[in-house]
Design a protein around this motif. Structure first.
Motif, PDB file in Angstrom:
ATOM      1  N   PHE A   8     -38.913 -51.134  28.883  1.00 42.84           N
ATOM      2  CA  PHE A   8     -39.224 -51.804  30.374  1.00 42.84           C
ATOM      3  C   PHE A   8     -39.381 -53.076  30.522  1.00 42.84           C
ATOM      4  O   PHE A   8     -39.069 -53.745  31.276  1.00 42.84           O
ATOM      5  CB  PHE A   8     -40.414 -50.909  30.981  1.00 42.84           C
ATOM      6  CG  PHE A   8     -39.867 -49.641  31.743  1.00 42.84           C
ATOM      7  CD1 PHE A   8     -38.708 -49.070  31.540  1.00 42.84           C
ATOM      8  CD2 PHE A   8     -40.940 -48.832  32.560  1.00 42.84           C
ATOM      9  CE1 PHE A   8     -38.457 -47.834  32.164  1.00 42.84           C
ATOM     10  CE2 PHE A   8     -40.562 -47.756  32.950  1.00 42.84           C
ATOM     11  CZ  PHE A   8     -39.147 -47.075  32.852  1.00 42.84           C
TER      12      PHE A   8
ATOM     13  N   LEU B 217     -33.484 -49.795  35.671  1.00 42.18           N
ATOM     14  CA  LEU B 217     -34.946 -48.925  35.616  1.00 42.18           C
ATOM     15  C   LEU B 217     -34.654 -47.656  35.656  1.00 42.18           C
ATOM     16  O   LEU B 217     -35.051 -46.750  34.878  1.00 42.18           O
ATOM     17  CB  LEU B 217     -36.051 -49.450  36.563  1.00 42.18           C
ATOM     18  CG  LEU B 217     -36.652 -50.607  36.209  1.00 42.18           C
ATOM     19  CD1 LEU B 217     -37.946 -50.900  37.375  1.00 42.18           C
ATOM     20  CD2 LEU B 217     -37.392 -50.717  34.899  1.00 42.18           C
TER      21      LEU B 217
ATOM     22  N   SER C  30     -32.999 -46.052  32.858  1.00 45.56           N
ATOM     23  CA  SER C  30     -33.841 -46.058  31.499  1.00 45.56           C
ATOM     24  C   SER C  30     -34.728 -44.856  31.842  1.00 45.56           C
ATOM     25  O   SER C  30     -35.239 -43.999  30.957  1.00 45.56           O
ATOM     26  CB  SER C  30     -34.545 -47.356  31.390  1.00 45.56           C
ATOM     27  OG  SER C  30     -35.909 -47.179  32.057  1.00 45.56           O
TER      28      SER C  30
ATOM     29  N   PHE D 201     -44.264 -47.678  32.730  1.00 46.72           N
ATOM     30  CA  PHE D 201     -44.174 -48.638  33.682  1.00 46.72           C
ATOM     31  C   PHE D 201     -45.104 -49.791  33.941  1.00 46.72           C
ATOM     32  O   PHE D 201     -44.882 -51.041  33.593  1.00 46.72           O
ATOM     33  CB  PHE D 201     -43.958 -48.348  35.159  1.00 46.72           C
ATOM     34  CG  PHE D 201     -43.525 -48.960  36.134  1.00 46.72           C
ATOM     35  CD1 PHE D 201     -42.106 -49.512  35.967  1.00 46.72           C
ATOM     36  CD2 PHE D 201     -44.426 -49.565  37.115  1.00 46.72           C
ATOM     37  CE1 PHE D 201     -41.694 -50.582  37.046  1.00 46.72           C
ATOM     38  CE2 PHE D 201     -43.848 -50.308  38.137  1.00 46.72           C
ATOM     39  CZ  PHE D 201     -42.499 -50.917  37.859  1.00 46.72           C
TER      40      PHE D 201
ATOM     41  N   LEU E  55     -38.739 -56.905  40.316  1.00 44.99           N
ATOM     42  CA  LEU E  55     -38.430 -55.379  40.220  1.00 44.99           C
ATOM     43  C   LEU E  55     -37.357 -55.034  41.013  1.00 44.99           C
ATOM     44  O   LEU E  55     -36.413 -54.166  40.532  1.00 44.99           O
ATOM     45  CB  LEU E  55     -39.792 -54.671  40.841  1.00 44.99           C
ATOM     46  CG  LEU E  55     -40.819 -54.719  39.726  1.00 44.99           C
ATOM     47  CD1 LEU E  55     -42.064 -53.932  40.246  1.00 44.99           C
ATOM     48  CD2 LEU E  55     -40.559 -54.449  38.424  1.00 44.99           C
TER      49      LEU E  55
ATOM     50  N   THR F 283     -42.525 -42.137  32.204  1.00 44.33           N
ATOM     51  CA  THR F 283     -42.459 -43.286  33.306  1.00 44.33           C
ATOM     52  C   THR F 283     -43.823 -43.826  33.857  1.00 44.33           C
ATOM     53  O   THR F 283     -44.116 -44.726  33.870  1.00 44.33           O
ATOM     54  CB  THR F 283     -41.624 -42.521  34.469  1.00 44.33           C
ATOM     55  OG1 THR F 283     -40.620 -41.744  33.894  1.00 44.33           O
ATOM     56  CG2 THR F 283     -41.107 -43.638  35.284  1.00 44.33           C
TER      57      THR F 283
ATOM     58  N   TYR G 182     -36.353 -55.407  30.359  1.00 37.87           N
ATOM     59  CA  TYR G 182     -35.697 -55.099  31.503  1.00 37.87           C
ATOM     60  C   TYR G 182     -36.369 -56.186  32.517  1.00 37.87           C
ATOM     61  O   TYR G 182     -35.924 -57.077  33.496  1.00 37.87           O
ATOM     62  CB  TYR G 182     -35.451 -53.996  32.045  1.00 37.87           C
ATOM     63  CG  TYR G 182     -34.825 -52.831  31.228  1.00 37.87           C
ATOM     64  CD1 TYR G 182     -33.712 -53.353  30.431  1.00 37.87           C
ATOM     65  CD2 TYR G 182     -35.216 -51.312  30.983  1.00 37.87           C
ATOM     66  CE1 TYR G 182     -32.897 -52.515  29.695  1.00 37.87           C
ATOM     67  CE2 TYR G 182     -34.749 -50.623  30.388  1.00 37.87           C
ATOM     68  CZ  TYR G 182     -33.371 -50.938  29.631  1.00 37.87           C
ATOM     69  OH  TYR G 182     -32.777 -49.877  28.821  1.00 37.87           O
ATOM     70  N   ILE G 183     -37.833 -56.047  32.801  1.00 30.78           N
ATOM     71  CA  ILE G 183     -38.658 -56.587  33.565  1.00 30.78           C
ATOM     72  C   ILE G 183     -38.459 -58.175  33.292  1.00 30.78           C
ATOM     73  O   ILE G 183     -38.429 -58.861  34.334  1.00 30.78           O
ATOM     74  CB  ILE G 183     -40.097 -56.108  33.816  1.00 30.78           C
ATOM     75  CG1 ILE G 183     -40.057 -54.850  34.316  1.00 30.78           C
ATOM     76  CG2 ILE G 183     -40.690 -56.662  34.653  1.00 30.78           C
ATOM     77  CD1 ILE G 183     -41.336 -54.036  34.125  1.00 30.78           C
TER      78      ILE G 183
END
Lengths: 607, 242
Positions: free
Chosen positions: A484, A530, A533, A412, A523, A408, A487-488
Motif C-alpha cells: 500500500f 488499491l 490489492s 491501510f 488516494l 485491509t 502505491y500511495i
C-alpha cells in the motif's frame, strides 16, 4: 453480404450487429471464432456440472463447514448476530443514502429483459448429452437435459423475453425508488430459499441413516434466520429513510463509523465469547482509561500554549521515545495500543485544538475513542469460552473474511503512514520507513507466514504471546501495508508541485496541507490499484493453509475429500474446486463492481 | 508607511544566481506591476515575499514581520498575503465553494456558515456566483482564475501577489480576469502583479518596475515608464513587446 443488406443498415439492432461484430472481414472472423470458443467451453462446463458422476451433495451438505468450520452448535446464535449486525447496518445505510434515487418502470423491464434473454440463451445452448466413464473404462452417453425439460424452461423464458422487450419502451411517468426495488429483489431471493430445491443429504434424528428424499429447499436448515434478518433489514431500511427525511445530519457521520466498528465488534465480542475477568478490568482497563484520559486532556489543553512553543519538538520526541519504551516494557497490551492512539492525538491536536470549541470536541472524541478501543481490545485479547475441536474459533469463510478485512483495515493506515514517512524530509523517519518497506517487500508472503507461525514468538519479549491468528494478522498488515505504501507514494508523486504551493500560499500548516489537499488527491488517483490489492489480499488469504489454519480452500481440498462419516465424500475434489472458484469469483466480482461505482462518484472532480 | 520592504535580496538556484540584490518598498494600497523578459527573476522575487522560495541573503519584511526560518512567522505572513498563480492551482477534488472556504475554516477557524456566506460574496464580486457547486475541472480557464482570486481573498489578506495571472489563458478570457483585478485595485488592495499585460500596467498601476537578469533596472510611474523610459534595456523591452 451483411454490408449491403437492408436489415443491417436500417434496423438499429441490425446496425449494431454490423458495426460491432462484422465491421470488417477480420472482425467477422474474430466474432465467429470467439463465439465458437464461448459456446464450446460453455457446453463443456454445463456438461461437467450436470454430469451424473458429480456429487454436488458434498458441497451442499458441507455448507456449514465451509462457512464456520467447527463452530459450536450451541453458540450458533452468535453467528447469526454477526451476519445480522452487518445486514441491519446495510439496511440502515441503504435507507439513509439511497432514498433519493429512482428508476422508471421501463428501466426495471430493461433489466428483466436482459436477465430472461440470458436465461433463454443459456438453456438453448446447453448440451443434451454428456459422457460418463464407467468403472470398466468404457464410455457411456448419458442424457443430462431431456428435451421436454429444456422446452419447459425455454418456452416461458422466450415468452418473457419478448414481453419485456416490448414493455421496456413503456412510457409510464411513475418512478420507483431504486432502493425499494433492490430490496424487493432481495425479498424474492429470500422467498426462493423456500421453494427452489437442490439435491442434498439429510439424516434422520439419530444422525446415521440417510433419508431418501434428497431434494430439499436451498436453505433447508437456515431459512428461518434468513427470513428474520430480511425482515429486520427492511425495518432498518425504513428507519434509515425516516432519518433521512427528518434530515438528521449526525447519521451521515455515524453510519461510516458504524461500518468501521462493525467487523471489529463482531471479531472481538460476538463471534467469540470473550472470557473477561472483572479483576483485569479493574486492574488494567480502568486505570488505562484514566491515565490516558488525563494525559490526553493535558495535551489538548496546552497544545496551543505560546510559552511551550519552543519545547514542542523535544516534547514530541519524548513521547515517541516513551511509546517505544512502553512497547518494550512488559505492561498490559491495552497500554501499548493506547500509546499509539496518543501519538496520533499529539500530531492532530495542534491543528484542531486551537479554539475552545475545538478543544472541547477533541476531548469528547478522545474519551469516546479510549472507551471504544479498550472495549474492543479487551474483547479481542481475551480467551474465548467457546470450545472447538480445531482449537481456533475462526475457520472456513469466517477466517478468510477475518484475514481480508483486517488485512485491509490495519494495512491501510500503516501504508499511509509508511508512505508519508518515506517522503518525509526528516532523515531518521525516512530511513526507518524505507527500511521497513524494502525489507517487507523483498521477502515472499509465504516466508512471512512461516515467520509468523514459528519465529515471531522468538523475537517478542518473553511473556508476550499472541494467538497464531493474531500473529498472522500482524504480519499480513505489515506485508500489505508495505505494498500500500508504495502505491500511495506513487499517488503522492502524481500530485503537481503547484498544489503544495497553493496550500502553502493560503497559510496551511504541513498537517493540514497533507491531509486536506495532498492525500485526498493521491488516494483518488490510486483507487483502482488499491482495489486490486485488496482483492489480491482476499485471495492470498488462502495461503494461511500452509501454516496449519483451516481456511475455506483447505476445507475444500483436504477436509471434505477425506470425509467418510456420516456420508462418504472421499476423493470429491473437483466439485469443491468448482464451487470455490465460483465462490471467490462472486465476492471479487461484486467488490470490483462496487468499487467502480465508487470511483465514478469520486471521479466527478477530475473532469 | 511601507507594508513590504526588501533590502538587497539575493537568491541562488545552485550555481545560478536568480536575484542579484533587490531593494524596494511597497506602501499600503499601492499597485505595483513588475515586468521583464522571462528568466529575469520577477516570479522568483514575488515568490520570495511569501516564502514559496527561500532567499539566501538580504532581508524581507512584510507587515512588520521579518521572514526568517521561523515556521510561525512564515505561516503568519502567508495568511496575510494572498497569491494567485499562473496555473490557477485550484484543488481539483473540492468544489468551488469548498476551495474558497477551506482556508477560512481550517486556518482562520471560522464557522462553516460564516465562511460560505463570505465565499458567496466573493464569488459575486468576481462575477461567477452560479458556479459555486461545480468542480474546478468543469470551469473555463478564466473562471478558474477568478475562483483562485476569490480563494485568496477569502483569507482577507492585506497584500495580493499575482504571478502572471493571465499567461495561461485564452485571449478572450484575459479580460474577465483583468476586470476582476482592476476592481480589486480600485477597492484599495495592495497588489504586486507580475504580468506582460501592458494595458493593465498603464491603466491600473501606481508604479511599474522592469527586471532584467536578476536586477531591477527601472522603476517609474507608468506614464514615465512607457512614454519616457530612462534605461536602454527598458526601451528595448518595450520595443519588443508593444
Amino acid at each position: 453480404m451483411i454490408r449491403d443488406n437492408k436489415f443491417f443498415i436500417e434496423n438499429p439492432y441490425g446496425r449494431w450487429v454490423r458495426d460491432n461484430l462484422f465491421s470488417s472481414s477480420s472482425s467477422a472472423f474474430l466474432t465467429f471464432f470467439a463465439g465458437f470458443m464461448v459456446i464450446y467451453s460453455y457446453r463443456g462446463i454445463v456438461g461437467f456440472i450436470l454430469n451424473p458422476e458429480r456429487m454436488w451433495t458434498s458441497v451442499t451438505y458441507n455448507m456449514k463447514l465451509y462457512m464456520i468450520l467447527a463452530y459450536p452448535d450451541e453458540a450458533m446464535i452468535r453467528v447469526w448476530l454477526s451476519v445480522g449486525l452487518a445486514l441491519l447496518l446495510g439496511g440502515l445505510s441503504i435507507g439513509f443514502y439511497n432514498s433519493g434515487k429512482t428508476i422508471s418502470l421501463g428501466g426495471i423491464f430493461q433489466k428483466l429483459f436482459t436477465i430472461s434473454a440470458v436465461i433463454a440463451l443459456l438453456i438453448a445452448l446447453a448440451p443434451t448429452n454428456t459422457n460418463v466413464i464407467q468403472n470398466d473404462g468404457s464410455i457411456e452417453v448419458v442424457e443430462i437435459i431431456p428435451q421436454d425439460v429444456r422446452m419447459l424452461i425455454l418456452g416461458p423464458s422466450l415468452v418473457l423475453t419478448l414481453a419485456f422487450f416490448f414493455l421496456k419502451n413503456i412510457k409510464i411517468k411513475s418512478l420507483f425508488n431504486t432502493a425499494k426495488v433492490n430490496l424487493t429483489y432481495c425479498g424474492l431471493i429470500i422467498a426462493s430459499l423456500y421453494f427452489i430445491k437442490i439435491p442434498t443429504i439429510s439424516l434422520d434424528s439419530s444422525g446415521e441413516r440417510i433419508i431418501p428424499d434428497p431434494f430439499l429447499p436451498i436453505a433447508s436448515t437456515t431459512y428461518i434466520p434468513w427470513t428474520i434478518l430480511y425482515v429486520g433489514m427492511l425495518i432498518f431500511f425504513f428507519i434509515g429513510s425516516l432519518l433521512k427525511n427528518r434530515d438528521i445530519k449526525i447519521m451521515a457521520r455515524l453510519i461510516p463509523i458504524g461500518w468501521f466498528l462493525c467487523p471489529l465488534f463482531i471479531f472481538s465480542w460476538i463471534f467469540k465469547k470473550p472470557l473477561v475477568e472483572l479483576n483485569t478490568v479493574f486492574s488494567a482497563d480502568i486505570p488505562s482509561i484514566l491515565v490516558f484520559g488525563i494525559i490526553g486532556f493535558l495535551i489538548i489543553r496546552f497544545s496551543d500554549n505560546q510559552s511551550l512553543g519552543a519545547y514542542r519538538t523535544p516534547i514530541n520526541i519524548g513521547f515517541l521515545v516513551l511509546s517505544v519504551v512502553v512497547f518494550l516494557l512488559p505492561v498490559v497490551f491495552i497500554f501499548k495500543a493506547t500509546m499509539v492512539l496518543l501519538l496520533l492525538l499529539l500530531v492532530v491536536s495542534p491543528a484542531i485544538a486551537t479554539t475552545k470549541e475545538g478543544k472541547r470536541q477533541l476531548f469528547i472524541v478522545w474519551v469516546v475513542s479510549l472507551f471504544v478501543l479498550t472495549f474492543l481490545i479487551r474483547g479481542a485479547s481475551s480467551d474465548t469460552m467457546l470450545v472447538t475441536p480445531t482449537g481456533s474459533i475462526f475457520g472456513g469463510f469466517s477466517l478468510t473474511w477475518l484475514l481480508a478485512i483486517f488485512g485491509t483495515y490495519a494495512s491501510f493506515p500503516l501504508g499511509l503512514a509508511l508512505a508519508l514517512g518515506r517522503t518525509s524530509t526528516l532523515p531518521v523517519i525516512r530511513i526507518i520507513c524505507t527500511g521497513i518497506i524494502e525489507i517487507v517487500r523483498s521477502v515472499p508472503y509465504i516466508t512471512w507466514l512461516f515467520f509468523a507461525s514459528v519465529m515471531l514468538t522468538v523475537f517478542l519479549p518473553s511473556g508476550v504471546e499472541f494467538n497464531l491468528i493474531i500473529r498472522v494478522l500482524i504480519l499480513t498488515a505489515f506485508f500489505s501495508g508495505a505494498y500500500f505504501a508504495e502505491y500511495i507514494r506513487g499517488g503522492l508523486q502524481s500530485i503537481p508541485k503547484g498544489q503544495y504551493e497553493a496550500a502553502n500560499a493560503i497559510g496551511m500548516n504541513p498537517f493540514q496541507r497533507i491531509f486536506l489537499v495532498i492525500v485526498p488527491q493521491a488516494l483518488r488517483a490510486i483507487i483502482p490499484t488499491l482495489v486490486g490489492s485488496v482483492i489480491t489480499s482476499f485471495k492470498d488469504s488462502s495461503l494461511v493453509a500452509i501454516i496449519g489454519l483451516f481456511d475455506i480452500l483447505r476445507i475444500g481440498t483436504s477436509v471434505i475429500p477425506a470425509q467418510s462419516q456420516p456420508v462418504a465424500f472421499i476423493g470429491r475434489n473437483l466439485e469443491q474446486l468448482v464451487f470455490l472458484s465460483f465462490f471467490f469469483w462472486v465476492f471479487t466480482f461484486v467488490f470490483s463492481r462496487r468499487s467502480m461505482k465508487f470511483e465514478k462518484r469520486l471521479g466527478l472532480g477530475e473532469r | 508607511m511601507s507594508i513590504i520592504k526588501t533590502v538587497d535580496v539575493k537568491k541562488w538556484f545552485g550555481d545560478f544566481q536568480a536575484l542579484k540584490g533587490i531593494s524596494m518598498e511597497v506602501s499600503e494600497g499601492e499597485v505595483l506591476v513588475i515586468c521583464g523578459p522571462s528568466g529575469s527573476g520577477k516570479s522568483t522575487f514575488i515568490r520570495c515575499i511569501n516564502r514559496l522560495e527561500q532567499h539566501q541573503e538580504g532581508e524581507i519584511v512584510v507587515d512588520g514581520i521579518e521572514l526568517t526560518n521561523d515556521l510561525k512567522n512564515i505561516e503568519a505572513i502567508r495568511s496575510e498575503v494572498g497569491m494567485v498563480f499562473q496555473s490557477f492551482n485550484l484543488f481539483p477534488h473540492l468544489t468551488v465553494m469548498q476551495n474558497i472556504t477551506l482556508a477560512p475554516i481550517w486556518v482562520r477557524k471560522k464557522s462553516r456558515s460564516e465562511s460560505e456566506e463570505k465565499a458567496m460574496e466573493l464569488l459575486e464580486r468576481v462575477g461567477i456566483p452560479e458556479q459555486a457547486q461545480k468542480f474546478p475541472g468543469q470551469l473555463s480557464g478564466g473562471q478558474q482564475q477568478r475562483v483562485a482570486i476569490a480563494r485568496a481573498l477569502a483569507m482577507e489578506p492585506k497584500i495580493m501577489l499575482f504571478d502572471e495571472p493571465t499567461s495561461a489563458l485564452d485571449p478572450e478570457m484575459i479580460k474577465e480576469v483583468l476586470d476582476a483585478m482592476k476592481e480589486l485595485a480600485e477597492s484599495g488592495m495592495t497588489m504586486i502583479v507580475v504580468t506582460h499585460e501592458m494595458g493593465f500596467a498603464k491603466e491600473v498601476a501606481d508604479r511599474v518596475m522592469l527586471f532584467d537578469d536578476g536586477l531591477m533596472v527601472e522603476e517609474n510611474t507608468p506614464k514615465e515608464f512607457f512614454d519616457n523610459p530612462k534605461n536602454e534595456r527598458t526601451k528595448l523591452f518595450l520595443s519588443q513587446i508593444l
